[in-house]
Enzyme design. Structure first.
Site, mmCIF file in Angstrom:
data_model
loop_
_atom_site.group_PDB
_atom_site.id
_atom_site.type_symbol
_atom_site.label_atom_id
_atom_site.label_comp_id
_atom_site.label_asym_id
_atom_site.label_seq_id
_atom_site.Cartn_x
_atom_site.Cartn_y
_atom_site.Cartn_z
ATOM 1 N N GLY A 29 0.839 -1.180 0.000
ATOM 2 C CA GLY A 29 0.000 0.000 0.000
ATOM 3 C C GLY A 29 0.876 1.233 0.000
ATOM 4 O O GLY A 29 2.074 1.158 0.323
ATOM 5 N N ASN A 30 0.304 2.361 -0.378
ATOM 6 C CA ASN A 30 1.075 3.603 -0.383
ATOM 7 C C ASN A 30 0.130 4.793 -0.418
ATOM 8 O O ASN A 30 -0.943 4.733 -1.006
ATOM 9 C CB ASN A 30 2.059 3.648 -1.584
ATOM 10 C CG ASN A 30 1.404 3.195 -2.874
ATOM 11 O OD1 ASN A 30 0.609 3.922 -3.454
ATOM 12 N ND2 ASN A 30 1.716 1.985 -3.321
ATOM 13 N N SER A 46 9.415 2.864 -2.203
ATOM 14 C CA SER A 46 8.984 1.529 -2.621
ATOM 15 C C SER A 46 9.568 0.435 -1.732
ATOM 16 O O SER A 46 10.771 0.414 -1.455
ATOM 17 C CB SER A 46 9.430 1.292 -4.065
ATOM 18 O OG SER A 46 8.976 0.049 -4.539
ATOM 19 N N GLY A 47 8.714 -0.467 -1.275
ATOM 20 C CA GLY A 47 9.176 -1.677 -0.601
ATOM 21 C C GLY A 47 9.797 -1.479 0.764
ATOM 22 O O GLY A 47 10.368 -2.414 1.319
ATOM 23 N N ASP A 77 3.883 2.623 -7.738
ATOM 24 C CA ASP A 77 2.610 3.162 -8.231
ATOM 25 C C ASP A 77 2.636 4.685 -8.374
ATOM 26 O O ASP A 77 1.580 5.308 -8.562
ATOM 27 C CB ASP A 77 1.477 2.746 -7.275
ATOM 28 C CG ASP A 77 1.303 1.246 -7.216
ATOM 29 O OD1 ASP A 77 1.026 0.639 -8.269
ATOM 30 O OD2 ASP A 77 1.476 0.655 -6.139
ATOM 31 N N HIS A 96 -3.507 3.966 -2.030
ATOM 32 C CA HIS A 96 -3.665 2.678 -2.718
ATOM 33 C C HIS A 96 -3.353 1.564 -1.732
ATOM 34 O O HIS A 96 -2.335 1.591 -1.053
ATOM 35 C CB HIS A 96 -2.699 2.612 -3.912
ATOM 36 C CG HIS A 96 -2.608 1.262 -4.538
ATOM 37 N ND1 HIS A 96 -3.714 0.571 -4.978
ATOM 38 C CD2 HIS A 96 -1.533 0.468 -4.804
ATOM 39 C CE1 HIS A 96 -3.330 -0.590 -5.498
ATOM 40 N NE2 HIS A 96 -2.018 -0.682 -5.388
ATOM 41 N N HIS A 98 -4.070 -2.959 -0.928
ATOM 42 C CA HIS A 98 -4.612 -4.245 -1.376
ATOM 43 C C HIS A 98 -5.469 -4.817 -0.238
ATOM 44 O O HIS A 98 -5.358 -6.001 0.092
ATOM 45 C CB HIS A 98 -3.488 -5.219 -1.746
ATOM 46 C CG HIS A 98 -2.803 -4.889 -3.035
ATOM 47 N ND1 HIS A 98 -2.435 -5.860 -3.957
ATOM 48 C CD2 HIS A 98 -2.425 -3.712 -3.576
ATOM 49 C CE1 HIS A 98 -1.845 -5.270 -4.991
ATOM 50 N NE2 HIS A 98 -1.814 -3.969 -4.779
ATOM 51 N N ASP A 121 -23.759 7.299 3.130
ATOM 52 C CA ASP A 121 -23.142 8.392 3.884
ATOM 53 C C ASP A 121 -21.911 8.934 3.149
ATOM 54 O O ASP A 121 -21.433 10.028 3.462
ATOM 55 C CB ASP A 121 -22.694 7.907 5.271
ATOM 56 C CG ASP A 121 -23.850 7.786 6.258
ATOM 57 O OD1 ASP A 121 -24.876 8.458 6.059
ATOM 58 O OD2 ASP A 121 -23.714 7.016 7.230
ATOM 59 N N HIS A 172 -6.985 -5.757 -9.935
ATOM 60 C CA HIS A 172 -5.898 -5.197 -9.159
ATOM 61 C C HIS A 172 -6.394 -4.912 -7.731
ATOM 62 O O HIS A 172 -6.454 -5.831 -6.929
ATOM 63 C CB HIS A 172 -5.352 -3.962 -9.880
ATOM 64 C CG HIS A 172 -4.113 -3.397 -9.282
ATOM 65 N ND1 HIS A 172 -3.279 -2.533 -9.957
ATOM 66 C CD2 HIS A 172 -3.555 -3.560 -8.074
ATOM 67 C CE1 HIS A 172 -2.255 -2.206 -9.170
ATOM 68 N NE2 HIS A 172 -2.407 -2.814 -8.030
ATOM 69 N N TYR A 230 -24.186 16.673 9.834
ATOM 70 C CA TYR A 230 -23.307 15.682 10.461
ATOM 71 C C TYR A 230 -21.988 16.353 10.816
ATOM 72 O O TYR A 230 -21.474 17.165 10.042
ATOM 73 C CB TYR A 230 -23.047 14.509 9.509
ATOM 74 C CG TYR A 230 -22.223 13.415 10.154
ATOM 75 C CD1 TYR A 230 -22.832 12.368 10.848
ATOM 76 C CD2 TYR A 230 -20.834 13.455 10.106
ATOM 77 C CE1 TYR A 230 -22.090 11.376 11.454
ATOM 78 C CE2 TYR A 230 -20.078 12.467 10.716
ATOM 79 C CZ TYR A 230 -20.710 11.436 11.390
ATOM 80 O OH TYR A 230 -19.971 10.462 11.998
#
Lengths: 233, 233, 233, 233
Positions: A29-30, A46-47, A77, A96, A98, A121, A172, A230
């Protein structure tokens, strides 16, 4: 204090929310945070494991995906983030992941039906699933094209990125965005919850109906309409 | 010490249980605590994250939903709480969440069948799911009408709110109540567990039968009947 | 140190494992530890939250379910524990929970098929589900009869309680036992895992076959046979 | 410092990740770390709880499964590890768990279809499920044969152990491997996530298509190809 430290801090804090919210395994994720006036965004390297991140490790990239500052390689990404920032002029953060349920819906290549007020909502439509892209685009500038796959899907469905801040990329995983990096992460967490509830709803009642229009409108407007009531004003 | 600090404390502690019990994402839930002699209840302020709550931030509201004390806006569901307190004279707490499994049942618009003793330990009926309300009511005083939707559903099914302390509002999510705010929260946690087990039961055996009447009666009465022998007297 | 403090301590520690292992919500479970030479067991007091338990609160009960020591009322399931201790002379602990997946199988009134080696590491049969008892027995000495329902089910299936240390009581929930209270709790945790995996297996492949006999025998004997080689001797 | 302390430390740290990652209940898993130059590996002792492990308790075993150093009995799966190390000359770690979703797929005796990029980021094939072995092999040198069952399955499917670092053993559970023990554990965690997402994908859309070849190739190569651009170089 560097000139980018404010967005590095913002991107760092937003990225660190992903494991807290259970949205990522390892580094899957990022999140990025934009300073539109400077024309650059800070993004996760990355990584790099989350527990090794620091604000200073966030990589500074411009809207053409060129690294402006930082010694680490930015997220793979990055080009997708850059395209969204370039094309959509009122967003300030992209996320992003997964995450389990949203990714399963992306892999199923189906939109997530709007079944309840938790969904309404946040927006008024089935969460769109962009189709997998053509083979030529995949072989080409893949992450760049992913950004346009997202944009084209919203355009095709006549959806406004300011109202629909989440999408599934077919086969994806989800991408979300918002005015800030924190809001983009919030949208990823909400999407994961909506995705899980939608699957469970269909398992309980395969014929469960979509939410009716009057309720969709009511719930969205009480949170987002001109007369919203709200939250704290 | 203000004159409402006892219910503010009670509402605060009850609200703080929601994230501990895994019943809420972000601010998607609210609990209130009533002092019937004073005619007011304390309720979570709208949209304020749980980790920023304090007892003093709980908003004091009367049974006509008017804010009596507090600078923050009360929960957007305040009118639903007020209606339940006004109509049901022996409850002291109300809880609303969007917990995953109970909300999925609400979205499926089906009652939760009574399949086992975990359910019968708490009540003797299928957990009712109130139908979505008419469009006119939705466009009108929505949260106020939600309260009557709940009350009318119980009345229609000839259920007593003192025996059935939980309901699903169709397409929306669960509401629970009880003599105290803590008991209302307890009922939300129990409902979530019952909702998950009921779905799993149907997945294991689509023809699973409802619990038979003798077991329903036995389990409910050992916890709640005149000769109950569960817990410390 | 009282004469029962060793089993109070054992029962206390075993009970405290239930929330750690995620097997109970609130007080929906209980464990007991037996001293057969003294003819008594220590069991959780009824309805007392786990975080308020102390070894000294464990109630001492004899095999006829009479309280021997303690000011609190023992678990409402005490008679079931007593029957099992009385009839089965080599067990030293009993555990009862309403854990999610095992309870869902109990509600489905189906045995849990033996699908893999995780299951065969612990026993060689489908986990039996005892049928709900007759209405007359339910109205009578219910928890006492539950013990015989368990014993009769094993007898009817020609199973040995020393080899099959777990059962589902139809419409209710699991009971497990073992040489010690700790082993009974272990069996409850294993049962919950087996129950979840069995449901998932059937969801992935509705025609999934039972484990074949040679593998059942191999795995059980490597852990429990005369030439077992699992663990430290 | 003993001559094996480096692999004992590596094996210890890798084993301790299993409960952190939620991949094991009690002692249902084991990891080993190899020093190929010394021809030995360090592996978890059999049946010892994770919270009692220390680096010094890791047992040193040679590639014929003979214990070289250590007073404890090694994991009952030691021979499977030894066979994999002996036959595959570029691996340095092996991991075995009974993680919930991967084990359910193993019990279902089906390969895990490649449905998305999370899967393709790690390999390009359906995760193979080796068939249960013949009865004669089960009665014989079972854990030794399990190693060859794994190797034969990959050979039969023309898969390279350097590209496909994970397998399901039918009716049993997953095995994973890699250049290091830490990588083997990583692969077990990734496999569990892929296994869960694949089941959910089929539940959402029973007709969900496999990932298309162009996307499989793209994602695998961006992480593992000669021009990979994931992570830090």
């Amino acid at each position: 204090m560097g000139k980018y430290s404010h967005i590095q801090q913002e991107a760092y804090e937003a990225n660190m929310q992903l494991p807290v919210l259970g949205l990522v395994l390892y580094t899957f994720g990022n999140v990025s945070a934009l300073d539109r006036s400077l024309g650059v965004f800070a993004i996760k390297p990355s990584g790099v494991p989350y527990n090794e991140l620091t604000p200073g490790k966030m990589v500074i990239v411009d809207l053409d995906s060129k690294v402006v500052e930082g010694t680490l390689r930015p997220s793979s990404d990055t080009k997708t983030h850059a395209v969204l920032y370039k094309e959509w002029d009122s967003i300030g953060g992209v996320c992003h992941t997964h995450s389990t349920y949203a990714t399963a819906w992306a892999q199923s290549q189906l939109d997530i039906p709007i079944f309840g007020t938790t969904h309404a909502d946040h927006n008024t439509v089935d969460i769109p699933c962009a189709p997998p892209m053509d083979d030529e685009m995949i072989k080409g500038n893949y992450e760049h094209e992913t950004g346009y796959q997202i944009i084209n899907c919203l355009n095709h469905k006549k959806m406004d990125y300011k109202e629909v801040e989440m999408i599934l990329v077919g086969n994806h995983a989800p991408f979300t965005w918002g005015k800030t990096a924190a809001k983009a992460v919030y949208n990823s967490a909400v999407l994961e919850s909506i995705a899980q509830m939608a699957l469970l709803t269909q398992q309980i009642n395969p014929g469960a109906p979509r939410l009716k229009d009057s309720l969709i409108k009511k719930h969205f407007e009480r949170k987002h309409g001109p007369d919203s009531y709200y939250g704290q004003s």
